[in-house]
Design a protein around this motif. Structure first.
Motif, PDB file in Angstrom:
ATOM      1  N   GLY A 497       0.815  -1.210   0.000  1.00  3.13           N
ATOM      2  CA  GLY A 497       0.000   0.000   0.000  1.00  3.13           C
ATOM      3  C   GLY A 497       0.847   1.258   0.000  1.00  3.13           C
ATOM      4  O   GLY A 497       0.487   2.266  -0.633  1.00  3.13           O
ATOM      5  N   TYR A 498       1.965   1.225   0.708  1.00  4.23           N
ATOM      6  CA  TYR A 498       2.885   2.364   0.752  1.00  4.23           C
ATOM      7  C   TYR A 498       3.426   2.664  -0.641  1.00  4.23           C
ATOM      8  O   TYR A 498       3.439   3.816  -1.093  1.00  4.23           O
ATOM      9  N   TYR A 499       3.866   1.629  -1.353  1.00  8.60           N
ATOM     10  CA  TYR A 499       4.354   1.807  -2.721  1.00  8.60           C
ATOM     11  C   TYR A 499       3.249   2.342  -3.636  1.00  8.60           C
ATOM     12  O   TYR A 499       3.492   3.230  -4.464  1.00  8.60           O
ATOM     13  N   ARG A 500       2.052   1.816  -3.499  1.00  6.47           N
ATOM     14  CA  ARG A 500       0.963   2.267  -4.363  1.00  6.47           C
ATOM     15  C   ARG A 500       0.648   3.738  -4.135  1.00  6.47           C
ATOM     16  O   ARG A 500       0.396   4.490  -5.082  1.00  6.47           O
ATOM     17  N   ARG A 501       0.662   4.167  -2.869  1.00  6.13           N
ATOM     18  CA  ARG A 501       0.383   5.580  -2.587  1.00  6.13           C
ATOM     19  C   ARG A 501       1.456   6.482  -3.190  1.00  6.13           C
ATOM     20  O   ARG A 501       1.153   7.519  -3.778  1.00  6.13           O
ATOM     21  N   LEU A 502       2.703   6.093  -3.035  1.00  3.57           N
ATOM     22  CA  LEU A 502       3.785   6.894  -3.577  1.00  3.57           C
ATOM     23  C   LEU A 502       3.721   6.973  -5.100  1.00  3.57           C
ATOM     24  O   LEU A 502       3.903   8.041  -5.692  1.00  3.57           O
ATOM     25  N   LEU A 503       3.477   5.839  -5.738  1.00  7.13           N
ATOM     26  CA  LEU A 503       3.440   5.836  -7.195  1.00  7.13           C
ATOM     27  C   LEU A 503       2.209   6.569  -7.724  1.00  7.13           C
ATOM     28  O   LEU A 503       2.267   7.193  -8.793  1.00  7.13           O
ATOM     29  N   LYS A 504       1.110   6.513  -7.014  1.00  3.47           N
ATOM     30  CA  LYS A 504      -0.074   7.284  -7.418  1.00  3.47           C
ATOM     31  C   LYS A 504       0.253   8.779  -7.385  1.00  3.47           C
ATOM     32  O   LYS A 504      -0.079   9.536  -8.314  1.00  3.47           O
ATOM     33  N   LEU A 505       0.933   9.203  -6.320  1.00  7.85           N
ATOM     34  CA  LEU A 505       1.323  10.608  -6.207  1.00  7.85           C
ATOM     35  C   LEU A 505       2.304  10.987  -7.312  1.00  7.85           C
ATOM     36  O   LEU A 505       2.168  12.049  -7.952  1.00  7.85           O
ATOM     37  N   ARG A 506       3.273  10.120  -7.567  1.00  9.07           N
ATOM     38  CA  ARG A 506       4.231  10.415  -8.629  1.00  9.07           C
ATOM     39  C   ARG A 506       3.534  10.540  -9.977  1.00  9.07           C
ATOM     40  O   ARG A 506       3.773  11.491 -10.729  1.00  9.07           O
ATOM     41  N   ASN A 507       2.674   9.561 -10.280  1.00 10.91           N
ATOM     42  CA  ASN A 507       2.046   9.525 -11.600  1.00 10.91           C
ATOM     43  C   ASN A 507       1.044  10.652 -11.811  1.00 10.91           C
ATOM     44  O   ASN A 507       0.852  11.110 -12.944  1.00 10.91           O
ATOM     45  N   GLU A 508       0.417  11.119 -10.752  1.00 10.91           N
ATOM     46  CA  GLU A 508      -0.616  12.145 -10.901  1.00 10.91           C
ATOM     47  C   GLU A 508      -0.076  13.564 -10.769  1.00 10.91           C
ATOM     48  O   GLU A 508      -0.590  14.486 -11.411  1.00 10.91           O
ATOM     49  N   VAL A 509       0.967  13.752  -9.948  1.00  9.71           N
ATOM     50  CA  VAL A 509       1.427  15.115  -9.652  1.00  9.71           C
ATOM     51  C   VAL A 509       2.799  15.407 -10.260  1.00  9.71           C
ATOM     52  O   VAL A 509       2.992  16.436 -10.901  1.00  9.71           O
ATOM     53  N   ILE A 510       3.732  14.509 -10.070  1.00  8.69           N
ATOM     54  CA  ILE A 510       5.117  14.780 -10.479  1.00  8.69           C
ATOM     55  C   ILE A 510       5.364  14.355 -11.919  1.00  8.69           C
ATOM     56  O   ILE A 510       5.933  15.102 -12.713  1.00  8.69           O
ATOM     57  N   GLY A 511       4.933  13.139 -12.267  1.00  9.12           N
ATOM     58  CA  GLY A 511       5.218  12.589 -13.590  1.00  9.12           C
ATOM     59  C   GLY A 511       4.817  13.468 -14.743  1.00  9.12           C
ATOM     60  O   GLY A 511       5.606  13.679 -15.682  1.00  9.12           O
ATOM     61  N   PRO A 512       3.597  14.029 -14.751  1.00  9.98           N
ATOM     62  CA  PRO A 512       3.182  14.852 -15.899  1.00  9.98           C
ATOM     63  C   PRO A 512       4.038  16.093 -16.107  1.00  9.98           C
ATOM     64  O   PRO A 512       3.995  16.697 -17.185  1.00  9.98           O
ATOM     65  N   ALA A 513       4.815  16.501 -15.098  1.00  2.65           N
ATOM     66  CA  ALA A 513       5.626  17.719 -15.211  1.00  2.65           C
ATOM     67  C   ALA A 513       7.115  17.416 -15.323  1.00  2.65           C
ATOM     68  O   ALA A 513       7.941  18.324 -15.211  1.00  2.65           O
ATOM     69  N   LEU A 514       7.485  16.167 -15.556  1.00  2.16           N
ATOM     70  CA  LEU A 514       8.909  15.825 -15.549  1.00  2.16           C
ATOM     71  C   LEU A 514       9.634  16.233 -16.832  1.00  2.16           C
ATOM     72  O   LEU A 514      10.845  16.483 -16.806  1.00  2.16           O
ATOM     73  N   ALA A 515       8.954  16.273 -17.957  1.00  2.35           N
ATOM     74  CA  ALA A 515       9.614  16.714 -19.183  1.00  2.35           C
ATOM     75  C   ALA A 515      10.099  18.146 -19.009  1.00  2.35           C
ATOM     76  O   ALA A 515       9.315  19.050 -18.712  1.00  2.35           O
TER      77      ALA A 515
END
Length: 592
Positions: A497-515
């Motif tokens: 669950g800890y990994y899923r929460r972190l990856l959800k946050l990465r994919n929704e907030v950080i990932g779209p702005a990484l380029a």
């Protein structure tokens, strides 16, 4: 449904429109060679001036064949697309178009925002078909790409994959070519990329017959860790491997390749040509990714042609901070460890031309601060870093739980590209051991070589201590490394669950702005504490503070919104400029 694409290979068996098959073998050391079709009379092959033997035969898909290259010596096709009976058995003619793709319109995903999951097919279900069944778990976890450890056919039925001898043949131990394509097709249907780890720097010790008919494949004057080095200056050798890369990407529709230990290839021109030709072969609009393992920390490779590099520096300094281990190459990271972690987060490589103790004091690396963070693949564990330990222990057995939890948050929320190793997401307690399936003298040599490798370590200095190192050839060594299909209830489920929460946050907030993200700076603020910040592609500022020590550290307070805290209250403390022991917090300041 779309029929498969066939890559025209310079060697091997090619099905013709006439229903016949044309066979080609580069054997420059020979004047005669024969094709032996199972159940048929041997056919003499014609030699051209370059040493390529060819013959066209009245046979089709499914035909089994070998080449006779000397007095009674029968060998598989080095460009075999499939094997029957292992690497000492018959090669099989394959029709590349026999699989109907369901998702032929899949064009992949951009590299920024990638999250990679490395797995070994044999230990993660045991077959291509079983791995396909586990893909929904990886989709739910939040990864974007699955990376298969090498699958090129090897001696026996179990191997890490780095002893492959037939680079074009998916190991029959895992399934058929069609089952591998179905695995990739299923992943694409779920929105997952699939990468393949390929080994172009050496062949395994059993089942490679090239020395007997094509010794020109090797440069006997130049040694590699595995014997005579491959001679990439020969055009036939270069073509053999470049065609292999294109074959996996086009015929199997892999989304990318991870090139193993390119520092052992010793030919930068070959690497440049491979990248250039792979890019040219890909269909317009398709995302193809090339990732390196390169001890040389050569930043130039990442500016043109290659998307990223496995960053051993990042792993090694985090491992030292988490475990206190200082043996072998970890001694490069024991001095000013926090400052080295800060440099890794801000600039990518730790070693950018400085002398490296484990490399005999020679300079290692080139400046990398100008490269985008996503060019660096950051991992806490992978097959090497677990399996090259004598007992194959995973990090959860070596680090304090809260410190490891903090390091996981850093890995998954930093702009560098994270890579997970199978089972890491639930804290698997199964080891990942080094295993092979050799026999007789070779088995003895591998077992004893493995034990001698650790003789310099204090924990294995005595012969009786080295006897505790598992025999790589024992089937039990492989079985102990296999993962169950799911996490166990309790602590493993909580970590998942800890990994899923972190990856959800990465994919929704950080990932779209990484380029377009870039490092702003990072600094050590304690013996094991670092504060780092990046400007994301949309202008927002990401701040991460981590403390892997057992005492609190002081830093400048972050600004913006608290995104994540690895333990309750550490975010509020960071807002006051305090990095609590064994903690990580992430903050985001948006810009309008």
């Amino acid at each position: 449904m779309n029929p498969g694409h066939a890559v025209k290979l310079p060697f091997g068996a090619e099905l013709l429109e006439t229903g016949q098959t044309r066979f080609s073998l580069w054997a420059p050391a020979l004047q005669q060679a024969w094709l032996e079709l199972e159940g048929s009379k041997a056919l003499p092959m014609q030699r051209n001036e370059d040493g390529v033997f060819s013959v066209t035969a009245d046979c089709g898909a499914g035909s089994r064949y070998r080449y006779r290259v000397g007095d009674g010596l029968r060998v598989p096709d080095p460009a075999s697309r499939a094997q029957s009976g292992g690497v000492h058995g018959h090669s099989v003619v394959v029709d590349p178009r026999d699989y109907a793709w369901k998702h032929a319109d899949w064009n992949g995903r951009p590299w920024p925002g990638s999250v990679i999951y490395e797995l070994h097919v044999g230990c993660y279900g045991g077959s291509f078909a079983e791995v396909a069944k586990r893909l929904p778990h990886l989709k739910e976890l939040g990864v974007s790409a699955v990376e298969l450890m090498p699958i090129a056919d090897f001696s026996g039925t179990r191997n890490w994959g780095y002893d492959g001898v037939l680079p074009y043949a998916p190991s029959a131990a895992y399934g058929t070519p069609a089952e591998l394509k179905a695995l990739i097709d299923t992943a694409h249907g779920l929105g997952l990329c699939v990468y393949l780890d390929v080994v172009y720097n050496h062949f395994g010790p059993d089942g490679n017959f090239l020395h007997s008919y094509a010794p020109q494949f090797f440069d006997e004057q130049r040694a590699s860790p595995w014997g005579a080095a491959i001679d990439f200056k020969r055009p036939q050798v270069r073509e053999f491997f470049i065609a292999n890369a294109i074959y996996w990407l086009m015929e199997y529709r892999f989304d990318g390749l991870r090139l193993d230990a390119v520092h052992a290839i010793g030919d930068s021109a070959f690497l440049d040509e491979l990248a250039r030709r792979v890019r040219a072969a890909a269909e317009p609009g398709r995302h193809i990714h090339l990732v390196l393992e390169n001890e040389h920390n050569d930043a130039a490779r990442l500016q043109d042609g290659y998307d990223a590099q496995w960053n051993d520096d990042g792993h090694n300094v985090l491992h030292v901070l988490l475990t206190g281990e200082t043996e072998s190459y970890y001694r490069n990271y024991t001095e000013v460890s926090a400052a080295k972690l800060a440099r890794c987060l801000a600039e990518g490589f730790v070693y950018q031309g400085e002398p490296s103790p484990s490399h005999g004091g020679r300079p290692r690396g080139t400046p990398s601060a100008h490269l985008a963070p996503e060019r660096f693949v950051l991992f806490l564990q992978n097959h090497d870093q677990i399996g090259n330990r004598a007992l194959g222990e995973r990090l959860g057995l070596l680090a304090r739980p809260r410190a490891l939890r903090a390091a996981i948050a850093l890995q998954l929320l930093s702009p560098q590209t994270p890579l997970l190793f199978m089972g890491e997401e639930w804290g698997a307690d199964e080891p990942f051991l080094f295993f092979t399936d050799f026999h007789e003298e070779l088995a003895d040599a591998v077992r004893e070589g493995r034990r001698k490798e650790f003789a310099a370590f204090p924990a294995f200095a005595e012969p009786q201590q080295r006897e505790a190192i598992p025999d790589p050839n024992a089937e039990s060594t492989f079985r102990r490394s296999c993962l169950p299909a799911a996490a166990k209830p309790g602590a493993q489920t909580e970590q998942l669950g800890y990994y899923r929460r972190l990856l959800k946050l990465r994919n929704e907030v950080i990932g779209p702005a990484l380029a377009g993200a870039r490092g702003i700076g990072a600094a050590a603020v304690g013996p094991a504490a670092v504060a780092a910040s990046w400007q994301l592609g949309d202008g927002a500022l990401l701040w991460l503070g981590i403390n892997l020590g057992e005492e609190a550290a002081m830093t400048d307070a972050p600004r913006g919104m608290l995104l994540f805290e690895s333990m309750h209250g550490c975010g509020a403390a960071a807002a006051q400029g305090i990095l609590q022991a064994d903690s990580c917090s992430a903050w985001l300041e948006t810009r309008t």
